[in-house]
Structure formats: C-alpha cells, structure tokens
Design a protein around this motif. Sequence first.
Motif, short mmCIF file in Angstrom:
data_model
loop_
_atom_site.label_atom_id
_atom_site.label_comp_id
_atom_site.label_asym_id
_atom_site.label_seq_id
_atom_site.Cartn_x
_atom_site.Cartn_y
_atom_site.Cartn_z
N UNK A 310 -5.93 38.61 -15.63
CA UNK A 310 -5.02 39.39 -15.31
C UNK A 310 -4.89 40.38 -14.11
N UNK A 311 -5.98 40.81 -13.92
CA UNK A 311 -5.92 41.81 -12.61
C UNK A 311 -5.54 41.04 -11.37
N UNK A 312 -6.40 39.95 -11.14
CA UNK A 312 -5.99 39.23 -9.82
C UNK A 312 -4.42 38.79 -9.77
N UNK A 313 -3.85 38.51 -10.93
CA UNK A 313 -2.61 37.90 -10.88
C UNK A 313 -1.56 39.10 -10.90
N UNK A 314 -1.81 40.44 -11.26
CA UNK A 314 -0.99 41.47 -11.04
C UNK A 314 -1.11 41.94 -9.86
N UNK A 315 -1.76 41.53 -8.81
CA UNK A 315 -2.03 41.94 -7.49
C UNK A 315 -0.78 41.46 -6.79
N UNK A 316 0.17 42.28 -6.12
CA UNK A 316 0.99 41.66 -5.32
C UNK A 316 0.33 40.33 -4.11
N UNK A 317 1.10 39.76 -3.46
CA UNK A 317 0.64 38.81 -2.56
C UNK A 317 0.02 39.65 -1.26
N UNK A 318 -1.00 40.13 -1.34
CA UNK A 318 -1.59 40.97 -0.30
C UNK A 318 -2.15 40.37 0.89
N UNK A 319 -2.43 38.86 0.58
CA UNK A 319 -2.87 38.14 1.73
C UNK A 319 -1.61 37.62 2.61
N UNK A 320 -0.65 37.34 2.03
CA UNK A 320 0.57 36.96 2.68
C UNK A 320 1.23 38.50 3.67
N UNK A 321 0.99 39.67 2.89
CA UNK A 321 1.43 40.85 3.50
C UNK A 321 0.53 41.19 4.71
N UNK A 322 -0.69 41.08 4.41
CA UNK A 322 -1.42 41.08 5.82
C UNK A 322 -1.36 40.21 6.99
N UNK A 323 -1.20 38.96 6.46
CA UNK A 323 -1.09 37.84 7.59
C UNK A 323 0.31 38.04 8.25
N UNK A 324 1.28 38.52 7.61
CA UNK A 324 2.73 39.01 8.37
C UNK A 324 2.54 40.10 9.21
N UNK A 325 1.83 41.27 8.66
CA UNK A 325 1.60 42.30 9.68
C UNK A 325 0.64 42.17 10.55
N UNK A 326 -0.25 41.18 10.68
CA UNK A 326 -1.30 40.99 11.57
C UNK A 326 -0.92 40.15 12.71
N UNK A 327 -0.24 39.17 12.66
CA UNK A 327 0.54 38.43 13.52
C UNK A 327 0.25 37.12 13.54
#
Length: 358
Positions: A310-327
């Motif tokens: 439940x915890x991991x599924x409650x997280x937003x897609x932080x990996x995609x957010x990181x990838x978009x912000x990183x380049x």
Amino acid sequence: MKPLLGLTVAGAVALPGALAAQETIPLTVASSHPTTIPWVGMIQTHFMAKIDEILAETGNYEIDWQEAFGGQLYKANATLSSVEDGITDIGWVFSLLEGGQLPLSQIGSYTPFATNNPPVQLEVMQELLDTNAAFADEWEQYNVVVLGLTGTDSYDIYTKEPIESFEDLEGMKISAPGALANWLRGTGANAVDGSLTTFYTDIQTGVSDGVLSLALGVLPAKLYEVAPYVTQVNMGVAFSGAIAANRDVWDGLPEEVQNAMVEAGNYYTEAHGQDLLERHAFALDKIQELGADQDPPVTLAVMPEETRQAWVQALPNIAAEWAEATGPEAPGFLDSYMEGLRARGEEPLRAWDDELTN
C-alpha cells in the motif's frame, strides 16, 4: 587550485648503500560525520589501512594522514565543495544532500522498495560509474576523483509514538535526509529535512515526531532514546556518496600511490557493502537490547507485506518526476540501474522504469 602538499624524505640518516629513501606524503582526510558512523569508521580501518598496507609492500611511499573526521573541517551541507575546493585532500562526499549538483546520484532515492541488498546496489552503481559517461562526468566536473562508494542499509521508521497502521502516518512530522523525503509522499506524513547529525535534537525538541533512517546510523547516534518505536518497513537501500580525492592533489600523486588508492577504494566499497548487509539485523537487535530498560522501552514492529504494498503504490511516480527534472540522460540511466538490479536477482516491488512511458 590547491597544489599537492610537499613531499618530504623519510629517514634523513640512511644506511650506506641504500638505493632510495622513502617519501612521506602528507594528506588530509576528512568527513562531516564522526567515525562512530560505520561507513566513516571504515575509511580509517579499510580505505586508509589498505593504502598503508599496499604501499608498505614496496616501501617507496608512506602517507602521513592528517585526520579531520566528525565535522572538523566541514559540515554535512558542504561535503562536495570541500573536496572540490581542496579544503580537504580526500573526503567523504554525502551525495544525498547534493541533489542539485549530483542529480543522477539520487537514483536510489527515487526508486524506493527496489532492493534491500547494499552490496548489489553498490556493484550496480560502480558498473554505471565505469560505463555511463554522464554519471562519471557528474562527479568529475567538480574537480574530484571518486575512489570508493558508500550506501546505506535498509530504511525504517523510528518514532516517538507507535505506528499501528498506515493511516497513523497522517500528519506526523518525519525527519528525512534530502531526497529521501520523497519516500513519505502520499503517506500523509510531513517531511522535515535533516541528517544523522541533527535528528536527535530535532526529535527531542519536537521539530519532528520521528525519523526515516537506517539502523546502522540510528544505533551510534542513539536515536532510539528519543524515538523508541521502530517500524521495520524495509523501504530499501540508497546510494549515499563516495570517498573522493581533490583532482589537483590527485594529479600530483605518484602513480604507485594512485594505484594503491584505487585498489583500496574498491576494497572499501566491497567491504562496506557486505558490512551493511551483515550488520543491519545486528544493529536492530542491539537497539532493542540497549533500549529495553528505558522509558518507554524500544519496541519493534514489522510492517505487514500488504501495508508495504500500500505504501509503495501510494507514492506518486517519483522516478518519472526525477527523470524529467534531471534531463535526457536520466531515462536510460534509470533503465540501466533497474536492469542491473534484476540481473543480480533483485525483485523491485514497483517497476519504476516501466512507468516512464505510462
């Protein structure tokens, strides 16, 4: 640019017929954290000791170590710049607090529940450092040479009050270092920025209600005294930084010394990863033992698997957010990281790489 500290000749009175005198090289080694923190202590017992051992085999060189551990030269918010600027010749860089300068290095911080195996993660990160030009350039642009990698044992929650359900996190103030605050998003908890050097006071004074941290840090920092309720979440391990040398100093070192440092750095990385794996359970047991007679006593509860899901599924897609912000280099880096874990037998609880195209 900082020049290499001057070489001195050891043994002014040499025996007749001696072909060469040993050169002594003074080098400063420093960290923001004390040697009671395991990965810092291992800089002494493994990295430095291994260099000394290797160099002693030929006797051509000896390092005169000037130690400045425990924040004597710089604090946790200036680890990268202190090595870059030559405030120390060699130092531990705490990459978790250098997200703006070292964005690719945050990969583990944006992929929670991916692996609880520190040796595997460090092996993958070393492979990426050796094969991914963008990752190598990320460090080298700051005038440093990476010698050994550091990571964490698995993260859990330590609080002043017990957590009996996922809903109990709602409204809690939880201290977390740097980018790891993202692991609390979607839980209802409020992240409070901090590090192992500030957590105890923050909890004690009410700045936070607990901490997202790791057993090998909690134990020496005695955080269990102010946060006695341990919820074992097994959220995963994170890449946390590196032992690095100032490039100007490095370039002035003899090749034999450089080679010794590279070998010692590899030895340190492997030993450190194995140490994290083996000592995590020991540290949790020791925390309970030391906190058994305090009021309230230390209590450990294992979070059920369905609650972790439940915890991991409650997280937003932080990996995609990181990838978009990183380049543009970030998606491929994420793919390589996750595939590197899977190739070594790890089974991430969430396929962060697959979600990049969703």
